[in-house]
Design a protein around this motif. Structure first.
Motif, PDB file in Angstrom:
ATOM      1  N   SER A 130       2.740  -5.294  -0.941  1.00  0.00           N
ATOM      2  CA  SER A 130       1.880  -4.369  -1.662  1.00  0.00           C
ATOM      3  C   SER A 130       1.861  -4.766  -3.123  1.00  0.00           C
ATOM      4  CB  SER A 130       2.407  -2.942  -1.508  1.00  0.00           C
ATOM      5  OG  SER A 130       1.754  -2.098  -2.422  1.00  0.00           O
ATOM      6  N   VAL A 131       0.700  -5.179  -3.582  1.00  0.00           N
ATOM      7  CA  VAL A 131       0.560  -5.540  -4.997  1.00  0.00           C
ATOM      8  C   VAL A 131       0.928  -4.342  -5.858  1.00  0.00           C
ATOM      9  CG1 VAL A 131      -1.056  -6.246  -6.799  1.00  0.00           C
ATOM     10  CG2 VAL A 131      -1.176  -7.320  -4.547  1.00  0.00           C
ATOM     11  N   ALA A 132       0.423  -3.163  -5.487  1.00  0.00           N
ATOM     12  CA  ALA A 132       0.703  -1.957  -6.279  1.00  0.00           C
ATOM     13  C   ALA A 132       2.203  -1.679  -6.336  1.00  0.00           C
ATOM     14  CB  ALA A 132      -0.044  -0.755  -5.698  1.00  0.00           C
ATOM     15  N   GLU A 133       2.876  -1.804  -5.206  1.00  0.00           N
ATOM     16  CA  GLU A 133       4.316  -1.546  -5.172  1.00  0.00           C
ATOM     17  C   GLU A 133       5.063  -2.513  -6.094  1.00  0.00           C
ATOM     18  OE1 GLU A 133       7.885  -2.005  -1.931  1.00  0.00           O
ATOM     19  OE2 GLU A 133       5.944  -1.296  -1.204  1.00  0.00           O
ATOM     20  N   LYS A 134       4.685  -3.778  -6.057  1.00  0.00           N
ATOM     21  CA  LYS A 134       5.339  -4.777  -6.914  1.00  0.00           C
ATOM     22  C   LYS A 134       5.066  -4.492  -8.388  1.00  0.00           C
ATOM     23  CE  LYS A 134       5.163  -8.253  -3.307  1.00  0.00           C
ATOM     24  NZ  LYS A 134       4.381  -9.357  -2.769  1.00  0.00           N
ATOM     25  N   VAL A 135       3.850  -4.090  -8.710  1.00  0.00           N
ATOM     26  CA  VAL A 135       3.510  -3.780 -10.097  1.00  0.00           C
ATOM     27  C   VAL A 135       4.316  -2.571 -10.569  1.00  0.00           C
ATOM     28  CG1 VAL A 135       1.669  -2.983 -11.644  1.00  0.00           C
ATOM     29  CG2 VAL A 135       1.220  -4.851 -10.042  1.00  0.00           C
ATOM     30  N   VAL A 136       4.409  -1.539  -9.730  1.00  0.00           N
ATOM     31  CA  VAL A 136       5.193  -0.356 -10.096  1.00  0.00           C
ATOM     32  C   VAL A 136       6.631  -0.755 -10.414  1.00  0.00           C
ATOM     33  CG1 VAL A 136       6.201   1.785  -9.186  1.00  0.00           C
ATOM     34  CG2 VAL A 136       3.763   1.332  -8.890  1.00  0.00           C
ATOM     35  N   ARG A 137       7.202  -1.647  -9.600  1.00  0.00           N
ATOM     36  CA  ARG A 137       8.591  -2.060  -9.806  1.00  0.00           C
ATOM     37  C   ARG A 137       8.774  -2.936 -11.043  1.00  0.00           C
ATOM     38  NH1 ARG A 137      10.153  -5.326  -5.650  1.00  0.00           N
ATOM     39  NH2 ARG A 137       8.502  -4.888  -4.204  1.00  0.00           N
ATOM     40  N   MET A 138       7.793  -3.771 -11.380  1.00  0.00           N
ATOM     41  CA  MET A 138       7.972  -4.767 -12.443  1.00  0.00           C
ATOM     42  C   MET A 138       7.396  -4.376 -13.803  1.00  0.00           C
ATOM     43  SD  MET A 138       7.406  -8.408 -10.406  1.00  0.00           S
ATOM     44  CE  MET A 138       5.636  -8.240 -10.365  1.00  0.00           C
ATOM     45  N   ALA A 139       6.434  -3.481 -13.850  1.00  0.00           N
ATOM     46  CA  ALA A 139       5.738  -3.174 -15.104  1.00  0.00           C
ATOM     47  C   ALA A 139       6.644  -2.447 -16.095  1.00  0.00           C
ATOM     48  CB  ALA A 139       4.499  -2.332 -14.822  1.00  0.00           C
ATOM     49  N   SER A 140       6.429  -2.742 -17.361  1.00  0.00           N
ATOM     50  CA  SER A 140       7.206  -2.068 -18.406  1.00  0.00           C
ATOM     51  C   SER A 140       6.493  -0.810 -18.916  1.00  0.00           C
ATOM     52  CB  SER A 140       7.480  -3.034 -19.562  1.00  0.00           C
ATOM     53  OG  SER A 140       6.270  -3.544 -20.070  1.00  0.00           O
ATOM     54  N   CYS A 141       5.249  -0.596 -18.492  1.00  0.00           N
ATOM     55  CA  CYS A 141       4.528   0.623 -18.858  1.00  0.00           C
ATOM     56  C   CYS A 141       4.313   1.461 -17.596  1.00  0.00           C
ATOM     57  CB  CYS A 141       3.190   0.276 -19.526  1.00  0.00           C
ATOM     58  SG  CYS A 141       1.998  -0.516 -18.432  1.00  0.00           S
ATOM     59  N   PRO A 142       3.928   2.717 -17.741  1.00  0.00           N
ATOM     60  CA  PRO A 142       3.663   3.551 -16.561  1.00  0.00           C
ATOM     61  C   PRO A 142       2.517   2.994 -15.725  1.00  0.00           C
ATOM     62  CG  PRO A 142       3.816   4.914 -18.540  1.00  0.00           C
ATOM     63  CD  PRO A 142       3.785   3.479 -18.990  1.00  0.00           C
ATOM     64  N   VAL A 143       2.606   3.224 -14.415  1.00  0.00           N
ATOM     65  CA  VAL A 143       1.571   2.788 -13.472  1.00  0.00           C
ATOM     66  C   VAL A 143       1.114   4.001 -12.683  1.00  0.00           C
ATOM     67  CG1 VAL A 143       1.015   1.268 -11.533  1.00  0.00           C
ATOM     68  CG2 VAL A 143       2.672   0.517 -13.267  1.00  0.00           C
ATOM     69  N   LEU A 144      -0.181   4.245 -12.695  1.00  0.00           N
ATOM     70  CA  LEU A 144      -0.775   5.324 -11.925  1.00  0.00           C
ATOM     71  C   LEU A 144      -1.483   4.689 -10.736  1.00  0.00           C
ATOM     72  CD1 LEU A 144      -1.655   8.294 -11.542  1.00  0.00           C
ATOM     73  CD2 LEU A 144      -3.599   7.785 -13.032  1.00  0.00           C
ATOM     74  N   THR A 145      -1.035   5.016  -9.524  1.00  0.00           N
ATOM     75  CA  THR A 145      -1.702   4.472  -8.345  1.00  0.00           C
ATOM     76  C   THR A 145      -2.661   5.509  -7.795  1.00  0.00           C
ATOM     77  OG1 THR A 145       0.098   5.155  -6.882  1.00  0.00           O
ATOM     78  CG2 THR A 145       0.186   2.905  -7.735  1.00  0.00           C
ATOM     79  N   VAL A 146      -3.831   5.049  -7.410  1.00  0.00           N
ATOM     80  CA  VAL A 146      -4.899   5.908  -6.909  1.00  0.00           C
ATOM     81  C   VAL A 146      -5.181   5.519  -5.470  1.00  0.00           C
ATOM     82  CG1 VAL A 146      -7.293   6.642  -7.240  1.00  0.00           C
ATOM     83  CG2 VAL A 146      -5.885   6.061  -9.232  1.00  0.00           C
ATOM     84  N   ARG A 147      -5.039   6.464  -4.592  1.00  0.00           N
ATOM     85  CA  ARG A 147      -5.268   6.226  -3.162  1.00  0.00           C
ATOM     86  C   ARG A 147      -6.748   5.998  -2.904  1.00  0.00           C
ATOM     87  NH1 ARG A 147      -1.460   5.734   0.865  1.00  0.00           N
ATOM     88  NH2 ARG A 147      -2.239   6.535   2.807  1.00  0.00           N
ATOM     89  N   ALA A 148      -7.059   5.178  -1.931  1.00  0.00           N
ATOM     90  CA  ALA A 148      -8.447   4.882  -1.569  1.00  0.00           C
ATOM     91  C   ALA A 148      -9.204   6.173  -1.269  1.00  0.00           C
ATOM     92  CB  ALA A 148      -8.485   3.961  -0.355  1.00  0.00           C
ATOM     93  N   SER A 149     -10.468   6.223  -1.693  1.00  0.00           N
ATOM     94  CA  SER A 149     -11.306   7.407  -1.499  1.00  0.00           C
ATOM     95  C   SER A 149     -12.254   7.176  -0.340  1.00  0.00           C
ATOM     96  CB  SER A 149     -12.111   7.657  -2.763  1.00  0.00           C
ATOM     97  OG  SER A 149     -13.149   8.571  -2.521  1.00  0.00           O
ATOM     98  N   LYS A 150     -12.550   8.235   0.392  1.00  0.00           N
ATOM     99  CA  LYS A 150     -13.535   8.134   1.465  1.00  0.00           C
ATOM    100  C   LYS A 150     -14.950   8.267   0.909  1.00  0.00           C
ATOM    101  CE  LYS A 150     -10.345   9.735   4.884  1.00  0.00           C
ATOM    102  NZ  LYS A 150      -9.800  10.809   5.626  1.00  0.00           N
ATOM    103  N   GLY A 151     -15.066   8.816  -0.306  1.00  0.00           N
ATOM    104  CA  GLY A 151     -16.381   9.059  -0.886  1.00  0.00           C
ATOM    105  C   GLY A 151     -17.000   7.844  -1.550  1.00  0.00           C
ATOM    106  N   GLY A 152     -16.206   6.860  -1.919  1.00  0.00           N
ATOM    107  CA  GLY A 152     -16.740   5.674  -2.582  1.00  0.00           C
ATOM    108  C   GLY A 152     -16.768   5.830  -4.094  1.00  0.00           C
TER     109      GLY A 152
END
Length: 166
Positions: A130-152
């Motif tokens: 998971s790119v997002a998971e790796k970024v969350v673990r490695m980034a020195s700033c906060p990371v906000l992950t946004v779940r995929a939307s069904k609406g587009g």
């Protein structure tokens, strides 16, 4: 708490990443932050039983076409954002996406990374990671992950061009 003045938004042009970009746009609007939209071009060498690159089309040509496609798509995204009066710039990164996103956030002094998560689980997550998971673990700033939307997304998804092979 520090002010959010720069938001880094990694996209891969999928519906999920464009939804995260919409989220970042609204967040940026409310905080008056500038957006830096990045896409990472991960170069995976073609391989065959005869060695890396054997029997494949000219690798330099394929990479050049892929780079041009990504540049064109980023330009379209920037144009759409500028129409909406969003302060943004785009950057094309080369290499492993998670590593490049983290390095770009640090280099560009991002206060926040807003990115999508595709929600993979099980074998798919184990094989692809998971790119997002790796970024969350490695980034020195906060990371906000946004779940995929069904609406587009409200942004137009750039059309993908077929590349010629052979």
């Amino acid at each position: 708490m520090n002010m959010i003045t720069t938001i880094l938004v990694p996209i891969d042009f999928s519906a999920a990443s464009m939804h995260a970009l919409d989220y970042a746009v609204e967040l940026g609007r409310s905080t008056r932050a500038k957006l830096i939209v990045v896409s990472a071009l991960d170069v995976i060498p073609f391989s065959s039983p005869f060695g890396v690159g054997a029997g494949t089309p000219d690798l330099a040509t394929l990479l050049g076409e892929q780079r041009q496609l990504c540049d064109d798509q980023l330009a379209k995204v920037a144009k759409e954002l500028k129409k909406r009066r969003i302060d943004c710039r785009t950057v094309l990164l080369d290499g492993v996406p998670s590593e490049q996103i983290v390095a770009a956030a640090k280099k560009l002094k991002a206060d926040l990374i807003v990115m999508s998560t595709h929600g993979r689980s099980g074998l798919s997550h184990m094989l692809l990671g998971s790119v997002a998971e790796k970024v969350v673990r490695m980034a020195s700033c906060p990371v906000l992950t946004v779940r995929a939307s069904k609406g587009g997304s409200r942004l137009k998804k750039p059309a993908r061009k077929a590349t010629k092979r052979g």
